[in-house]
Design a protein around this motif. Structure first.
Motif, PDB file in Angstrom:
ATOM      1  N   ILE A  46       0.746  -0.996  -0.045  1.00  0.00           N
ATOM      2  CA  ILE A  46       0.269   0.073  -0.028  1.00  0.00           C
ATOM      3  C   ILE A  46       0.779   1.270   0.548  1.00  0.00           C
ATOM      4  O   ILE A  46       1.642   1.133   0.800  1.00  0.00           O
ATOM      5  CB  ILE A  46      -0.934  -0.081   1.540  1.00  0.00           C
ATOM      6  N   ASN A  47       0.797   2.522  -1.155  1.00  0.00           N
ATOM      7  CA  ASN A  47       1.406   3.450  -0.741  1.00  0.00           C
ATOM      8  C   ASN A  47       0.324   4.523   0.358  1.00  0.00           C
ATOM      9  O   ASN A  47      -0.201   4.539  -0.357  1.00  0.00           O
ATOM     10  CB  ASN A  47       1.739   3.831  -2.396  1.00  0.00           C
ATOM     11  N   TRP A  48       1.023   4.467   1.334  1.00  0.00           N
ATOM     12  CA  TRP A  48       0.159   5.615   2.763  1.00  0.00           C
ATOM     13  C   TRP A  48       0.266   7.257   1.358  1.00  0.00           C
ATOM     14  O   TRP A  48      -0.816   7.844   2.327  1.00  0.00           O
ATOM     15  CB  TRP A  48       0.976   6.066   3.517  1.00  0.00           C
ATOM     16  N   ILE A  49       1.256   7.448   0.213  1.00  0.00           N
ATOM     17  CA  ILE A  49       1.682   8.951   0.167  1.00  0.00           C
ATOM     18  C   ILE A  49      -0.044   8.946  -0.245  1.00  0.00           C
ATOM     19  O   ILE A  49      -0.307   9.507  -0.105  1.00  0.00           O
ATOM     20  CB  ILE A  49       2.362   8.834  -0.525  1.00  0.00           C
ATOM     21  N   TYR A  50      -0.585   8.181  -1.549  1.00  0.00           N
ATOM     22  CA  TYR A  50      -1.729   8.457  -1.761  1.00  0.00           C
ATOM     23  C   TYR A  50      -3.114   7.778  -0.816  1.00  0.00           C
ATOM     24  O   TYR A  50      -3.529   9.011  -1.506  1.00  0.00           O
ATOM     25  CB  TYR A  50      -1.851   7.508  -3.081  1.00  0.00           C
ATOM     26  N   PHE A  51      -2.468   7.475   0.087  1.00  0.00           N
ATOM     27  CA  PHE A  51      -3.321   7.198   1.068  1.00  0.00           C
ATOM     28  C   PHE A  51      -4.348   8.338   1.317  1.00  0.00           C
ATOM     29  O   PHE A  51      -5.249   9.650   1.811  1.00  0.00           O
ATOM     30  CB  PHE A  51      -3.310   6.017   1.906  1.00  0.00           C
ATOM     31  N   ASP A  52      -2.651   9.380   2.365  1.00  0.00           N
ATOM     32  CA  ASP A  52      -3.081  11.173   3.151  1.00  0.00           C
ATOM     33  C   ASP A  52      -3.581  12.067   1.774  1.00  0.00           C
ATOM     34  O   ASP A  52      -4.471  12.528   2.206  1.00  0.00           O
ATOM     35  CB  ASP A  52      -1.002  11.085   3.405  1.00  0.00           C
ATOM     36  N   TYR A  53      -3.365  11.299   0.573  1.00  0.00           N
ATOM     37  CA  TYR A  53      -3.655  12.678  -0.707  1.00  0.00           C
ATOM     38  C   TYR A  53      -5.141  12.246  -0.611  1.00  0.00           C
ATOM     39  O   TYR A  53      -5.726  14.002  -0.535  1.00  0.00           O
ATOM     40  CB  TYR A  53      -2.890  11.899  -1.528  1.00  0.00           C
ATOM     41  N   LEU A  60      -9.523   2.894   1.264  1.00  0.00           N
ATOM     42  CA  LEU A  60      -8.576   1.677   1.616  1.00  0.00           C
ATOM     43  C   LEU A  60      -8.597   1.013   0.489  1.00  0.00           C
ATOM     44  O   LEU A  60      -7.622   0.211  -0.193  1.00  0.00           O
ATOM     45  CB  LEU A  60      -8.825   0.901   2.870  1.00  0.00           C
ATOM     46  N   ALA A  61      -9.911   1.120  -0.596  1.00  0.00           N
ATOM     47  CA  ALA A  61      -9.597  -0.657  -1.374  1.00  0.00           C
ATOM     48  C   ALA A  61      -9.260   0.093  -2.560  1.00  0.00           C
ATOM     49  O   ALA A  61      -8.916  -1.047  -2.875  1.00  0.00           O
ATOM     50  CB  ALA A  61     -11.734  -0.373  -1.378  1.00  0.00           C
ATOM     51  N   ASP A  62      -9.279   1.341  -2.754  1.00  0.00           N
ATOM     52  CA  ASP A  62      -8.824   1.806  -3.684  1.00  0.00           C
ATOM     53  C   ASP A  62      -6.721   1.567  -3.632  1.00  0.00           C
ATOM     54  O   ASP A  62      -6.951   1.365  -5.356  1.00  0.00           O
ATOM     55  CB  ASP A  62      -8.993   3.440  -4.115  1.00  0.00           C
ATOM     56  N   ARG A  63      -6.719   1.362  -2.683  1.00  0.00           N
ATOM     57  CA  ARG A  63      -5.496   0.978  -2.189  1.00  0.00           C
ATOM     58  C   ARG A  63      -4.948   0.096  -2.216  1.00  0.00           C
ATOM     59  O   ARG A  63      -4.186  -0.286  -2.874  1.00  0.00           O
ATOM     60  CB  ARG A  63      -4.988   1.934  -0.921  1.00  0.00           C
ATOM     61  N   LEU A  64      -6.175  -0.533  -2.242  1.00  0.00           N
ATOM     62  CA  LEU A  64      -5.328  -2.552  -2.372  1.00  0.00           C
ATOM     63  C   LEU A  64      -5.190  -2.711  -3.324  1.00  0.00           C
ATOM     64  O   LEU A  64      -5.137  -3.604  -3.694  1.00  0.00           O
ATOM     65  CB  LEU A  64      -6.618  -2.935  -0.932  1.00  0.00           C
ATOM     66  N   MET A  80      10.852  -0.968  -1.022  1.00  0.00           N
ATOM     67  CA  MET A  80       9.225  -0.943  -1.303  1.00  0.00           C
ATOM     68  C   MET A  80       9.297   0.612  -1.668  1.00  0.00           C
ATOM     69  O   MET A  80       8.982   1.406  -3.224  1.00  0.00           O
ATOM     70  CB  MET A  80       7.959  -0.887   0.267  1.00  0.00           C
ATOM     71  N   LYS A  81      10.738   1.437  -1.035  1.00  0.00           N
ATOM     72  CA  LYS A  81      10.383   3.359  -1.841  1.00  0.00           C
ATOM     73  C   LYS A  81      10.321   2.899  -2.736  1.00  0.00           C
ATOM     74  O   LYS A  81      10.256   3.468  -3.819  1.00  0.00           O
ATOM     75  CB  LYS A  81      11.615   3.435  -0.798  1.00  0.00           C
ATOM     76  N   ASP A  82      11.405   2.015  -3.213  1.00  0.00           N
ATOM     77  CA  ASP A  82      11.903   2.068  -4.736  1.00  0.00           C
ATOM     78  C   ASP A  82      10.976   1.436  -5.690  1.00  0.00           C
ATOM     79  O   ASP A  82      10.838   2.263  -6.676  1.00  0.00           O
ATOM     80  CB  ASP A  82      13.165   1.113  -4.885  1.00  0.00           C
ATOM     81  N   ILE A  83      10.050   0.364  -4.870  1.00  0.00           N
ATOM     82  CA  ILE A  83       8.712   0.154  -6.056  1.00  0.00           C
ATOM     83  C   ILE A  83       8.520   1.893  -5.931  1.00  0.00           C
ATOM     84  O   ILE A  83       7.429   1.421  -7.237  1.00  0.00           O
ATOM     85  CB  ILE A  83       8.466  -1.055  -5.712  1.00  0.00           C
ATOM     86  N   HIS A  84       7.527   1.795  -5.454  1.00  0.00           N
ATOM     87  CA  HIS A  84       6.717   3.091  -5.017  1.00  0.00           C
ATOM     88  C   HIS A  84       7.393   4.214  -6.178  1.00  0.00           C
ATOM     89  O   HIS A  84       6.733   4.962  -6.488  1.00  0.00           O
ATOM     90  CB  HIS A  84       6.601   3.202  -3.764  1.00  0.00           C
ATOM     91  N   ALA A  85       8.368   4.335  -6.847  1.00  0.00           N
ATOM     92  CA  ALA A  85       9.530   5.570  -7.228  1.00  0.00           C
ATOM     93  C   ALA A  85       8.695   4.755  -8.598  1.00  0.00           C
ATOM     94  O   ALA A  85       9.520   5.470  -9.200  1.00  0.00           O
ATOM     95  CB  ALA A  85      10.491   5.864  -6.415  1.00  0.00           C
TER      96      ALA A  85
END
Length: 270
Positions: free
Chosen positions: A14-21, A137-141, A168-173
């Motif tokens: 889960i990319n929590w950056i987009y969750f926070d956004y 959360l469903a979107d993030r999943l 995981m940081k590199d994967i999300h990047a």
């Protein structure tokens, strides 16, 4: 191929950056954000073992033919940037990342879709906060499922990057080889493309249904293509003009005005 995942399989992706956004809290720290994350993780805990996420994908022979991607089952017309990202750079099209058919040798293309169990976001109708939390959360999943599936495709199923070892940081990047452009996103804005992808992969097998406009139900679903070319990169199509609209409609074999509705957000304003 279909893969089913537990909630805890996807949680690390889960990319929590987009969750926070989604909550207008990107970049913020503090008690309010901490409580939001605690509530989200408690909800994920309650879903573990009860619900699952799902992926379906196929790796098919494919080539480019102009701005089209050609497979054995269907031709996928793509759109090309009408303005290059920077001076001296080419106007990109996703078809550019496949070997031309004129070379007489097939290349490979991945086609995928991911989603969550339909009932995952149900049961919160009387709880406005819980409803929104479950939907985000469903979107993030669904996105996290696409991330894990793509990793497994790169390392194992397609196997073009078997030794990939990224944080995981590199994967999300997106520091891996290849790209995973999704339908509805900047390089492929036409949601009706889902009707063509559904001729290659069995979206119904993981519970995805398409609306008349090609939107996916459940809403927490992702579909798209996978390219392995080392120089493949994401790009923003930008705004297209009438000339490309008409050319694209011709290649799709659909009326211009119908395609205009699908591509309204990508059209230059008159």
């Amino acid at each position: 191929m279909r893969i089913d995942y537990d909630i805890n399989d996807i949680r690390p992706f889960i990319n929590w950056i987009y969750f926070d956004y989604a909550w207008s809290m990107n970049g913020k720290k503090g008690e309010e954000r901490d409580k939001l994350h605690a509530d989200a993780n408690a909800m994920l805990d309650s879903w573990q073992g009860r619900y699952h996420t799902h992926a379906v994908f196929e790796l098919v022979d494919a080539n480019s033919d102009g701005d089209d991607i050609v497979t054995a089952k269907v031709r996928l017309p793509m759109l090309r940037q009408q303005k290059a990202t920077s001076p001296g750079q080419p106007n990109l099209c996703l078809a550019d990342f496949l070997r031309p058919a004129s070379q007489g040798k097939p290349d490979k293309l991945g086609v995928f879709a991911t989603t969550v169990d339909y009932d995952l976001t149900r049961g919160y109708d009387e709880d406005v906060y819980g409803k929104m939390l479950s939907q985000v959360l469903a979107d993030r999943l669904a996105e996290g499922t696409a991330e894990l599936m793509h990793l497994q495709v790169r390392r194992r199923y397609w196997g073009y990057a078997p030794d990939e070892d990224l944080s995981m940081k590199d994967i999300h990047a997106e520091h891996y080889q290849g790209i995973r452009p999704a339908v509805g996103y900047p390089s492929m804005p036409d949601t009706s493309m889902n009707f063509l992808l559904a001729r290659i992969i069995d979206m119904k097998s993981i519970g995805i249904r398409l609306t008349e406009s090609g939107m996916m139900q459940p809403h927490a679903s992702v579909s798209g293509l996978m390219f392995a070319h080392p120089k493949a990169r994401y790009f923003d199509l930008g705004k297209i003009g009438e000339d490309q609209l008409r050319d694209y409609a011709h290649r799709r074999g659909l009326p211009v005005e119908m395609m205009r509705k699908y591509l309204q957000s990508a059209m230059l304003k008159k």
